[in-house]
Design a protein around this motif. Structure first.
Motif, PDB file in Angstrom:
ATOM      1  N   ALA A   1      30.119  -2.773 -59.142  1.00  0.00           N
ATOM      2  CA  ALA A   1      29.854  -2.079 -60.405  1.00  0.00           C
ATOM      3  C   ALA A   1      29.413  -3.043 -61.502  1.00  0.00           C
ATOM      4  N   PHE A   2      29.919  -4.279 -61.444  1.00  0.00           N
ATOM      5  CA  PHE A   2      29.574  -5.270 -62.476  1.00  0.00           C
ATOM      6  C   PHE A   2      28.512  -6.252 -62.006  1.00  0.00           C
ATOM      7  N   ASP A   3      27.875  -5.940 -60.884  1.00  0.00           N
ATOM      8  CA  ASP A   3      26.756  -6.753 -60.385  1.00  0.00           C
ATOM      9  C   ASP A   3      27.143  -8.229 -60.233  1.00  0.00           C
ATOM     10  N   VAL A   4      28.315  -8.466 -59.652  1.00  0.00           N
ATOM     11  CA  VAL A   4      28.756  -9.853 -59.415  1.00  0.00           C
ATOM     12  C   VAL A   4      27.876 -10.480 -58.340  1.00  0.00           C
ATOM     13  N   THR A   5      27.411 -11.679 -58.577  1.00  0.00           N
ATOM     14  CA  THR A   5      26.511 -12.346 -57.645  1.00  0.00           C
ATOM     15  C   THR A   5      27.259 -12.793 -56.393  1.00  0.00           C
ATOM     16  N   ASP A   6      26.505 -12.969 -55.299  1.00  0.00           N
ATOM     17  CA  ASP A   6      27.101 -13.443 -54.041  1.00  0.00           C
ATOM     18  C   ASP A   6      27.754 -14.802 -54.230  1.00  0.00           C
ATOM     19  N   GLU A   7      27.198 -15.596 -55.093  1.00  0.00           N
ATOM     20  CA  GLU A   7      27.714 -16.949 -55.334  1.00  0.00           C
ATOM     21  C   GLU A   7      29.132 -16.911 -55.901  1.00  0.00           C
ATOM     22  N   ASP A   8      29.400 -15.922 -56.762  1.00  0.00           N
ATOM     23  CA  ASP A   8      30.714 -15.844 -57.408  1.00  0.00           C
ATOM     24  C   ASP A   8      31.725 -15.018 -56.610  1.00  0.00           C
ATOM     25  N   ARG A   9      31.248 -14.229 -55.653  1.00  0.00           N
ATOM     26  CA  ARG A   9      32.138 -13.289 -54.971  1.00  0.00           C
ATOM     27  C   ARG A   9      33.264 -13.987 -54.191  1.00  0.00           C
ATOM     28  N   GLU A  10      32.931 -15.041 -53.474  1.00  0.00           N
ATOM     29  CA  GLU A  10      33.934 -15.697 -52.635  1.00  0.00           C
ATOM     30  C   GLU A  10      35.095 -16.226 -53.467  1.00  0.00           C
TER      31      GLU A  10
END
Length: 412
Positions: free
Chosen positions: A382-391
């Motif tokens: 919903a907040f468009d979190v990038t793949d880089e920050d997800r982990e």
């Protein structure tokens, strides 16, 4: 010396809202009788006695009534360690009183390793030495350092668990040497633990939590000192030998905790130390309540229900409809199908309806279809979190969850 190893009772656990106290009571009655029939000298319970850190009064009543029954039997000792579901302070609170009944409780890691080493005596004759190591919480064995990576954290956690077992077993080995000098040879050294070993088997819906954030949840068997004659483990609900080492075992849960365990044989482990090597045997736990999962089309489901009715089944059912047609009144139809039986429907999963909901991103989706991780993933979407920050965010979120689950609400 003859011991019985059990674990993961999860007293108070319900199944989709259905209380299971009758099953728990039946198991504990059976266990007390088995202890008498097998002429057990010591009972070892390897954690997760309760399902929550604040067990209901009826769950407590079952626990204390059982301990009183066993203390009046031929069983001379009971050793209880806390699991990750248990409240350390709740288990520890009556430990001095329970000690008068020869019930030894270790609810949390102690300040001195000697306090986790129990010498079980019979008329001043040592029968066994037990390293009663409870579930080791992250904060017990590791201090957080600034800038550490998840790999650093895991390595230090593994080292903390290993060092704790080495320290406790060293105390036990010293006591065994002292007994040997007194003429008491071949005193078995038994260890207990509540953790997740590498290669351990789990099943869908068993409720087994990852114990630590990251990969440490699965510790290698080489972590345990070679001086241990038998290692009684808890946490995993499937009875199993660890790493092909016959003396390292999970007894598993005595009741199926979910439908994924419904067809599994439940067991307790009896170990007889009557020589140089322990004689180990498994005893099957009776089935106190049948759980059946039915998956298929509506015709398949109704046919299976009719077959169960001819068998006078009183099973609790989990039904998953996978037919192509959308059946809006599925619950009503299934309730009508079992109306003249003693069966109960505990859960219905309408796979066709769920797929329609998900595919259409419909607001009909409920939290029952998601777990905590799914909800957090939806938030990141919903907040468009990038793949880089997800982990990194997911690791932090899991660490917060673990901290909340380990919070001892009974502690002052």
């Amino acid at each position: 010396m003859k011991i019985l190893h059990t674990s993961d009772w999860h007293l108070g656990r319900s199944l989709y809202g259905r209380k299971r106290y009758d099953e728990f009571a039946a198991f504990l009655d059976w266990l007390a009788k088995t202890i008498e029939q097998e002429r057990i000298d010591a009972l070892l319970v390897a954690g997760d006695l309760f399902d929550t850190s604040t067990p209901a009064n009826r769950a407590q009543e079952l626990y204390y009534r059982f301990l009183c029954t066993v203390s009046n039997s031929r069983c001379r000792h009971v050793v209880v360690i806390a699991g990750n579901h248990d409240s350390p302070s709740f288990l520890n609170a009556p430990k001095e009183l329970l000690r008068a009944l020869n019930v030894h409780v270790i609810g949390s890691m102690t300040e001195s390793a000697q306090d986790e080493v129990l010498c079980l005596l019979n008329n001043n004759t040592p029968e066994a030495i037990v390293c009663a190591v409870p579930y080791l919480r992250d904060k017990d064995i590791r201090t957080a350092l600034p800038g550490e990576t998840i790999d650093d954290k895991n390595a230090r956690l593994i080292d903390g668990v290993k060092r704790h077992y080495e320290t406790v077993c060293a105390v036990a080995e010293k006591k065994r040497l002292e007994f040997s000098k007194m003429g008491f040879t071949n005193v078995p050294l038994i260890a207990m633990g509540h953790l997740f070993t590498a290669g351990g088997k789990t099943v869908e819906g068993d409720g087994v939590r990852e114990l630590y954030v990251g990969s440490l949840a699965h510790v290698g068997i080489d972590l345990f000192p070679s001086s241990i004659d038998y290692l009684a483990l808890g946490h995993l609900h499937v009875p199993q030998v660890v790493g092909k080492r016959e003396h390292i075992r999970y007894s598993g849960s005595p009741l199926p905790m979910g439908y994924g365990e419904a067809n599994h044989e439940k067991k307790v482990i009896v170990v007889d130390f009557n020589g140089t090597a322990p004689d180990i045997k498994e005893i099957k736990v009776p089935l106190f309540q049948q759980l059946i999962r039915i998956v298929g089309s509506l015709d398949d489901i109704l046919t299976t229900i009719e077959q169960l009715k001819t068998e006078n089944s009183g099973a609790w059912l989990e039904i998953e409809y996978t037919g192509k047609d959308v059946v809006g009144n599925l619950r009503d139809m299934l309730d009508e199908a079992i109306a003249d039986s003693t069966m109960e429907i505990r859960r219905i999963r309408n796979r066709r309806a769920i797929d329609r909901v998900i595919n259409n991103i419909c607001e009909e989706e409920t939290l029952d279809d998601l777990d905590e991780g799914d909800v957090f993933a939806r938030c990141m979407d919903a907040f468009d979190v990038t793949d880089e920050d997800r982990e990194e965010l997911t690791l932090s979120y899991n660490e917060i969850l673990r901290s909340l689950q380990e919070d001892d609400r009974n502690a002052e």
